[in-house]
Design a protein around this motif. Sequence first.
Motif, mmCIF file in Angstrom:
data_model
loop_
_atom_site.group_PDB
_atom_site.id
_atom_site.type_symbol
_atom_site.label_atom_id
_atom_site.label_comp_id
_atom_site.label_asym_id
_atom_site.label_seq_id
_atom_site.Cartn_x
_atom_site.Cartn_y
_atom_site.Cartn_z
ATOM 1 N N GLU A 34 0.798 -1.158 -0.017
ATOM 2 C CA GLU A 34 -0.008 0.021 0.026
ATOM 3 C C GLU A 34 0.880 1.141 0.012
ATOM 4 O OE1 GLU A 34 -3.112 0.236 -0.463
ATOM 5 O OE2 GLU A 34 -3.056 -2.015 -0.843
ATOM 6 N N ARG A 37 2.053 1.671 -3.608
ATOM 7 C CA ARG A 37 0.969 2.498 -4.610
ATOM 8 C C ARG A 37 0.819 3.728 -4.249
ATOM 9 N NH1 ARG A 37 -2.718 -3.224 -4.429
ATOM 10 N NH2 ARG A 37 -1.426 -4.445 -5.269
ATOM 11 N N GLY A 38 0.903 4.157 -2.967
ATOM 12 C CA GLY A 38 0.550 5.705 -2.611
ATOM 13 C C GLY A 38 1.811 6.432 -3.248
ATOM 14 N N VAL A 40 3.185 5.850 -5.911
ATOM 15 C CA VAL A 40 3.019 5.741 -7.239
ATOM 16 C C VAL A 40 1.837 6.644 -7.864
ATOM 17 C CG1 VAL A 40 2.082 4.395 -9.263
ATOM 18 C CG2 VAL A 40 4.039 3.556 -7.829
ATOM 19 N N GLU A 41 0.950 6.623 -6.956
ATOM 20 C CA GLU A 41 -0.322 7.453 -7.118
ATOM 21 C C GLU A 41 0.002 8.873 -7.287
ATOM 22 O OE1 GLU A 41 -3.948 7.695 -8.677
ATOM 23 O OE2 GLU A 41 -2.897 5.803 -8.458
ATOM 24 N N ARG A 42 0.675 9.435 -6.258
ATOM 25 C CA ARG A 42 1.042 10.668 -6.118
ATOM 26 C C ARG A 42 1.706 11.389 -7.354
ATOM 27 N NH1 ARG A 42 3.633 11.376 -0.015
ATOM 28 N NH2 ARG A 42 5.310 9.823 -1.283
ATOM 29 N N ARG A 43 2.515 10.488 -7.960
ATOM 30 C CA ARG A 43 3.470 10.889 -9.211
ATOM 31 C C ARG A 43 2.774 10.586 -10.509
ATOM 32 N NH1 ARG A 43 6.377 9.487 -5.065
ATOM 33 N NH2 ARG A 43 8.195 11.077 -4.637
ATOM 34 N N ARG A 44 1.402 10.079 -10.403
ATOM 35 C CA ARG A 44 0.816 9.566 -11.710
ATOM 36 C C ARG A 44 -0.285 10.805 -12.071
ATOM 37 N NH1 ARG A 44 -3.137 4.661 -12.382
ATOM 38 N NH2 ARG A 44 -3.129 4.707 -14.835
ATOM 39 N N LYS A 49 -0.842 8.918 -18.436
ATOM 40 C CA LYS A 49 -1.698 8.058 -18.840
ATOM 41 C C LYS A 49 -2.025 7.801 -20.336
ATOM 42 C CE LYS A 49 -4.165 8.243 -14.667
ATOM 43 N NZ LYS A 49 -5.552 8.845 -13.987
#
Length: 51
Positions: A34, A37-38, A40-44, A49
Amino acid sequence: MPVEFLTDVEAAGYGRYAGPPAQADLDRVFLLDEEDRGLVERRRGEHMKLG
C-alpha cells in the motif's frame, strides 16, 4: 596491502545463492504494498496516462 580479502571458502561461494529465497523476500522485491502504491499514485497524473 592485501590483495586477497576473501577466504578460499568465501571465494568459492561468491556469486552463488546459499539456498532458495524466502517467499517474504520475493514478495518484498516483486510486489507493491500500500505504501508503494501511494507513492506511485502521487506521481501519476493525466499527462502520464495513455489514451
